[in-house]
Design an enzyme around this catalytic site. Sequence first.
Site, mmCIF file in Angstrom:
data_model
loop_
_atom_site.group_PDB
_atom_site.id
_atom_site.type_symbol
_atom_site.label_atom_id
_atom_site.label_comp_id
_atom_site.label_asym_id
_atom_site.label_seq_id
_atom_site.Cartn_x
_atom_site.Cartn_y
_atom_site.Cartn_z
ATOM 1 N N ASN A 10 0.854 -1.190 0.000
ATOM 2 C CA ASN A 10 0.000 0.000 0.000
ATOM 3 C C ASN A 10 0.897 1.251 0.000
ATOM 4 O O ASN A 10 1.720 1.422 0.899
ATOM 5 C CB ASN A 10 -0.894 -0.044 1.250
ATOM 6 N N HIS A 13 1.001 6.256 1.901
ATOM 7 C CA HIS A 13 1.739 7.210 2.731
ATOM 8 C C HIS A 13 2.934 7.849 2.017
ATOM 9 O O HIS A 13 3.519 8.797 2.538
ATOM 10 C CB HIS A 13 2.073 6.593 4.085
ATOM 11 N N HIS A 46 -5.642 3.684 -1.552
ATOM 12 C CA HIS A 46 -6.958 4.049 -1.016
ATOM 13 C C HIS A 46 -7.248 5.502 -1.375
ATOM 14 O O HIS A 46 -6.588 6.409 -0.862
ATOM 15 C CB HIS A 46 -6.917 3.861 0.513
ATOM 16 N N ARG A 48 -9.351 8.299 -0.654
ATOM 17 C CA ARG A 48 -10.301 8.679 0.397
ATOM 18 C C ARG A 48 -11.157 9.837 -0.064
ATOM 19 O O ARG A 48 -10.766 10.607 -0.938
ATOM 20 C CB ARG A 48 -9.557 9.053 1.667
ATOM 21 N N ARG A 52 -6.923 12.826 1.310
ATOM 22 C CA ARG A 52 -5.821 13.229 2.207
ATOM 23 C C ARG A 52 -4.467 12.679 1.767
ATOM 24 O O ARG A 52 -3.446 13.230 2.089
ATOM 25 C CB ARG A 52 -6.126 12.844 3.658
ATOM 26 N N HIS A 53 -4.461 11.556 1.042
ATOM 27 C CA HIS A 53 -3.167 11.101 0.497
ATOM 28 C C HIS A 53 -3.267 10.864 -1.020
ATOM 29 O O HIS A 53 -2.872 11.722 -1.783
ATOM 30 C CB HIS A 53 -2.563 9.929 1.288
ATOM 31 N N GLU A 73 -8.688 0.434 -2.942
ATOM 32 C CA GLU A 73 -9.424 0.491 -1.670
ATOM 33 C C GLU A 73 -10.338 1.690 -1.700
ATOM 34 O O GLU A 73 -9.886 2.797 -2.022
ATOM 35 C CB GLU A 73 -8.424 0.701 -0.536
ATOM 36 N N THR A 104 -17.445 -1.330 15.841
ATOM 37 C CA THR A 104 -16.679 -0.682 16.912
ATOM 38 C C THR A 104 -15.173 -0.835 16.701
ATOM 39 O O THR A 104 -14.402 0.080 16.944
ATOM 40 C CB THR A 104 -17.021 -1.274 18.303
ATOM 41 N N GLU A 154 -11.005 -9.333 3.474
ATOM 42 C CA GLU A 154 -9.736 -8.946 4.085
ATOM 43 C C GLU A 154 -10.011 -8.774 5.570
ATOM 44 O O GLU A 154 -10.817 -7.921 5.968
ATOM 45 C CB GLU A 154 -9.195 -7.651 3.476
ATOM 46 N N HIS A 197 -3.695 -4.245 7.984
ATOM 47 C CA HIS A 197 -3.756 -3.086 8.877
ATOM 48 C C HIS A 197 -2.802 -3.237 10.058
ATOM 49 O O HIS A 197 -3.004 -4.061 10.932
ATOM 50 C CB HIS A 197 -5.164 -2.765 9.404
HETATM 51 N N1 PXP Z 1 -5.824 -3.131 4.232
HETATM 52 C C1 PXP Z 1 -6.812 -2.206 4.303
HETATM 53 C C2 PXP Z 1 -8.188 -2.608 3.915
HETATM 54 C C3 PXP Z 1 -6.531 -0.888 4.719
HETATM 55 O O1 PXP Z 1 -7.529 0.010 4.785
HETATM 56 C C4 PXP Z 1 -5.201 -0.539 5.011
HETATM 57 C C5 PXP Z 1 -4.847 0.863 5.354
HETATM 58 O O2 PXP Z 1 -5.411 1.236 6.526
HETATM 59 C C6 PXP Z 1 -4.224 -1.532 4.920
HETATM 60 C C7 PXP Z 1 -4.555 -2.811 4.535
HETATM 61 C C8 PXP Z 1 -2.779 -1.240 5.215
HETATM 62 O O3 PXP Z 1 -2.636 -0.902 6.538
HETATM 63 P P1 PXP Z 1 -1.235 -0.359 7.052
HETATM 64 O O4 PXP Z 1 -0.977 0.915 6.306
HETATM 65 O O5 PXP Z 1 -1.461 -0.151 8.504
HETATM 66 O O6 PXP Z 1 -0.214 -1.408 6.747
#
Ligand code: PXP
Length: 248
Positions: A10, A13, A46, A48, A52-53, A73, A104, A154, A197
């Site tokens: 991913n 960032h 992703h 959003r 934001r990114h 995503e 939650t 996932e 995540h």
């Molecule tokens: N999988 C999903 C569905 C996500 O939304 C994210 C980002 O939050 C990730 C994986 C990757 O998470 P991380 O950046 O914490 O590795």
Amino acid sequence: MAERLRLGVNIDHVATVRNARGGAAPDPVRAAQLAVAAGADGITAHLREDRRHIRDADMERLARELTRPLNFEMGATEEMIALAERLKPHAACLVPEKREERTTEGGLDVVGQRDQLVPKIARLKAAGCRVSLFIEPDEAPIAMAAELGAPVVELHTGSWCEALTHGETDAAEAQFARLARGAAHAAALGLEVHAGHGLDFDSARRLAGVPEFVEFNIGHFLIGEAIFTGLDAAIGRMRAAMDEGRGL
Ligand code: PXP
């Protein structure tokens, strides 16, 4: 012999760092290409609602230029579904965008959102996207994902990774057991099982030992690690950790 896990990288960032200065560098598409060259099996991004990114132009370029599968995503909004219909990424992973769409813990509330999700999943499938639902590793959302006809789930690893980060050993073990149970349940229902995540080298190595997982999607940790060792080395180390955890 155990199957090798796929690693989805991913690159959100990289765009976070770019946006901090408002220019064009560092370019997330360049990072995606580097990740592919370093052995990533796919790229996740992703888009959003608040941009934001990742931005729309990044998504367009990723869809056009990547030589490995793109996992888009997205929140289950009209805007994002329409964009996926146009860009036709390999996969579309539905994630919660707003508070009321999440449970939650943080996964998509597929039980509460069932009726809204049915037509959206149908549209994504018609566009040729492999639909994945980002959910908590619990019985009810997993059963609902199967009922909704999504081929992939996932499982959200956030609660486990957070417990590990805070040194909460008992809570972490309970969360790990929950993930392992969830993966077995989902696979038994015929779902392809991914995870993501908050994963780092150690958590990815351990989770790779759960045979039902097919793919991990990892972002923040890898991009952070790249600051110190470069993206190529960070991805190489992650691959090695996942292979080791799988006993390869
Ligand atoms: N999988 C999903 C569905 C996500 O939304 C994210 C980002 O939050 C990730 C994986 C990757 O998470 P991380 O950046 O914490 O590795």
